[in-house]
Scaffold this motif. Structure first.
Motif, PDB file in Angstrom:
ATOM      1  N   PRO A  95       2.007  -4.454  -7.456  1.00 57.70           N
ATOM      2  CA  PRO A  95       1.988  -2.993  -6.575  1.00 57.70           C
ATOM      3  C   PRO A  95       0.349  -4.134  -5.524  1.00 57.70           C
ATOM      4  O   PRO A  95       0.626  -3.334  -4.472  1.00 57.70           O
ATOM      5  CB  PRO A  95       0.634  -1.736  -7.838  1.00 57.70           C
ATOM      6  N   THR A 115       0.049   2.163 -13.734  1.00 62.98           N
ATOM      7  CA  THR A 115      -0.758   3.489 -12.082  1.00 62.98           C
ATOM      8  C   THR A 115      -0.105   4.518 -12.782  1.00 62.98           C
ATOM      9  O   THR A 115       0.946   5.351 -13.515  1.00 62.98           O
ATOM     10  CB  THR A 115      -0.065   2.255 -10.868  1.00 62.98           C
ATOM     11  N   GLN A 116      -1.197   5.509 -11.913  1.00 67.23           N
ATOM     12  CA  GLN A 116      -0.561   6.660 -11.440  1.00 67.23           C
ATOM     13  C   GLN A 116       0.202   7.051 -10.989  1.00 67.23           C
ATOM     14  O   GLN A 116       0.025   6.314  -9.799  1.00 67.23           O
ATOM     15  CB  GLN A 116      -2.156   7.278 -11.429  1.00 67.23           C
ATOM     16  N   LYS A 125       3.660  -0.145 -12.486  1.00 66.02           N
ATOM     17  CA  LYS A 125       3.068  -0.599 -12.185  1.00 66.02           C
ATOM     18  C   LYS A 125       2.516  -0.392 -10.816  1.00 66.02           C
ATOM     19  O   LYS A 125       2.039  -1.367 -10.365  1.00 66.02           O
ATOM     20  CB  LYS A 125       3.207  -2.335 -12.574  1.00 66.02           C
ATOM     21  N   GLY A 154      -4.428   0.159 -13.576  1.00 65.53           N
ATOM     22  CA  GLY A 154      -3.707   0.006 -12.948  1.00 65.53           C
ATOM     23  C   GLY A 154      -3.201  -1.142 -13.607  1.00 65.53           C
ATOM     24  O   GLY A 154      -1.653  -0.591 -13.566  1.00 65.53           O
ATOM     25  N   VAL A 208      -6.825  -0.785  -7.871  1.00 72.63           N
ATOM     26  CA  VAL A 208      -5.714  -0.727  -6.641  1.00 72.63           C
ATOM     27  C   VAL A 208      -6.283   0.263  -6.061  1.00 72.63           C
ATOM     28  O   VAL A 208      -7.249   0.333  -6.180  1.00 72.63           O
ATOM     29  CB  VAL A 208      -4.090   0.144  -7.054  1.00 72.63           C
ATOM     30  N   PHE A 214       2.991   3.235  -9.315  1.00 70.30           N
ATOM     31  CA  PHE A 214       3.356   3.878  -8.884  1.00 70.30           C
ATOM     32  C   PHE A 214       4.302   4.728  -8.608  1.00 70.30           C
ATOM     33  O   PHE A 214       4.839   5.983  -9.058  1.00 70.30           O
ATOM     34  CB  PHE A 214       2.738   4.365  -6.924  1.00 70.30           C
TER      35      PHE A 214
END
Length: 440
Positions: A212, A42-43, A232, A38, A420, A234
């Motif tokens: 995040p 991030t995803q 960072k 993350g 995260v 999402f």
């Protein structure tokens, strides 16, 4: 009775959250992928993917045109500014979009540097990502003196006495990170901002890593500038800068002549990445909806109870609720990880390890094997973990001054594990077992 840790680890509806992230269902060599990267990005939830593709499919146009898709683009940009204004608690006209935090910081440093020269000083820290160091070092060519705030090497926290001693009437700007992207330390930025303002200096905050993990409130901080990156927290690969309105109007950007002088647009050069900006609204709304969903789910008499669904009338209120829940959950996960890592022989954790001070850190863990063998370097650890489906980082993560100060730069830096809120207890436990096998 449930323990504090167990209560924290049930603070979020992980089934609901993880179902929104398509990438989390991947496998590697038959093992479920655990995204522990993350801090490097991030995803993203499906709604962000949809917002980007929908913009390209329907509204792809430049701004300021006298036709429908251009007007839609203008409206989308206004929506994204409003979303980030809610995220940071500022005015929409104090939001500047750019390719990334580094580019935005270089642009701002060059503008601020127009008014600086010999005798002026800027204070940076050994703990920061280089994107909040090199743009200020570049002003040495104008005769500006760069001073360094040092760290306590034992726990990788800023030496606040040293920092305060280096702020004086020649200081024009203090650049500090909200949280360390390498070792997770959360800095007392509000106190540092007060020190800067006490001598009339500007305060420039890098909140990329903090974004995040914790609520950002630029009004409460009273910082002059704050930068973050939506990828960072999402969202898409974009940078965002908050600047106080008076500074954005007063300073003179380097820009092309036809560009408007209106704030904040005078700081946005060329055609922006419209499709990614469309994704920014979606990522902020994801966080707000997390707060709304968690508030409906959780009827316990905790701090979250302050934000019941009836109180979710604004996006900012929902964002506040989301970060209360995120903080609660992530810290339970972090405690589990640090406790487990501490029980593996020959592992050294960098940063705060005292549970009494965990409020001063993010769930970002840097470690090394003591007296490491060839197969135990940070790169070797990351490679072996990667083959088992654990995505971690090795190296310096651009926190170059920190790895040099801790004398690990030439031997591979750290292995970094970044949690995260979409990570799980099961992922932490599997990682600990895998690390134990590799190290022992």
């Amino acid at each position: 009775m449930p323990t504090t840790e167990n209560t924290a680890l049930t603070a979020l509806d992980l089934t609901h959250i993880r179902a929104q992230f398509p990438s989390l269902s991947q496998t590697v060599n038959g093992q479920p992928a655990a995204f522990l990267d993350g801090p490097g990005g991030t995803q993203v939830p499906q709604r962000v993917i949809d917002a980007i593709s929908d913009y390209l499919r329907r509204d792809n146009a430049n701004t300021g045109g006298a036709y429908a898709t251009s007007r839609h683009t203008d409206a989308m940009l206004a929506e994204a500014r409003a979303a980030m204004a809610d995220f940071l608690n500022c005015g929409a006209d104090e939001i500047v979009f750019g390719p990334n935090m580094t580019t935005l910081t270089y642009a701002m440093s060059r503008a601020i540097g127009r008014d600086l020269g010999p005798g002026d000083e800027i204070l940076v820290t050994r703990l920061d990502h280089d994107a909040n160091v090199s743009p200020w070092l570049a002003l040495e060519e104008k005769g500006v003196t760069i001073r360094w705030a040092e760290i306590h090497e034992d726990n990788c926290t800023l030496d606040l006495a040293d920092l305060a001693s280096k702020i004086n009437d020649r200081t024009k700007l203090v650049a500090v990170g909200y949280a360390s992207n390498a070792v997770g330390t959360i800095n007392p930025v509000r106190a540092i901002i007060r020190l800067a303002h006490g001598v009339g200096a500007l305060a420039y905050v890098d909140a990329v890593h903090y974004g995040p993990h914790g609520l950002i409130d630029v009004a409460a901080l009273d910082c002059d500038f704050l930068v973050c990156s939506t990828y960072k927290f999402f969202g898409p690969h974009m940078g965002v800068l908050f600047g106080k309105r008076e500074h954005l109007a007063r300073l003179h950007p380097y820009k092309v002549r036809p560009l408007t002088e209106a704030v904040p647009n005078r700081w946005e050069w060329g055609t922006l990445n419209h499709e990614c900006i469309a994704g920014i609204t979606a990522c902020v709304d994801y966080i707000a909806d997390l707060g709304r969903h968690n508030s409906r789910k959780d009827d316990r008499p905790t701090r979250q109870s302050k934000a019941r669904p009836s109180a979710m009338s604004t996006r900012r209120t929902a964002i506040v609720a989301a970060f209360e829940a995120i903080h609660h959950y992530e810290h339970g996960l972090m405690e589990r990880l640090i406790t487990g890592l501490s029980q593996i022989p020959n592992l050294k954790i960098y940063g705060i390890t005292d549970p009494a001070r965990f409020a001063e850190r993010c769930p970002t863990i840097a470690l090394r094997v003591i007296n490491q063998h060839k197969h135990q370097t940070p790169l070797a650890l990351a490679t072996q973990l990667g083959e088992q489906g654990f995505f971690t980082w090795d190296g310096n993560y651009y926190a170059l001054n920190l790895t040099e100060r801790l004398d690990v730069e030439t031997s591979g830096g750290f292995l970094r594990i970044g949690l995260v809120h979409y990570n799980t207890v099961e992922e932490v436990d599997r990682l600990l077992a895998a690390l134990r096998r590799i190290v022992e």
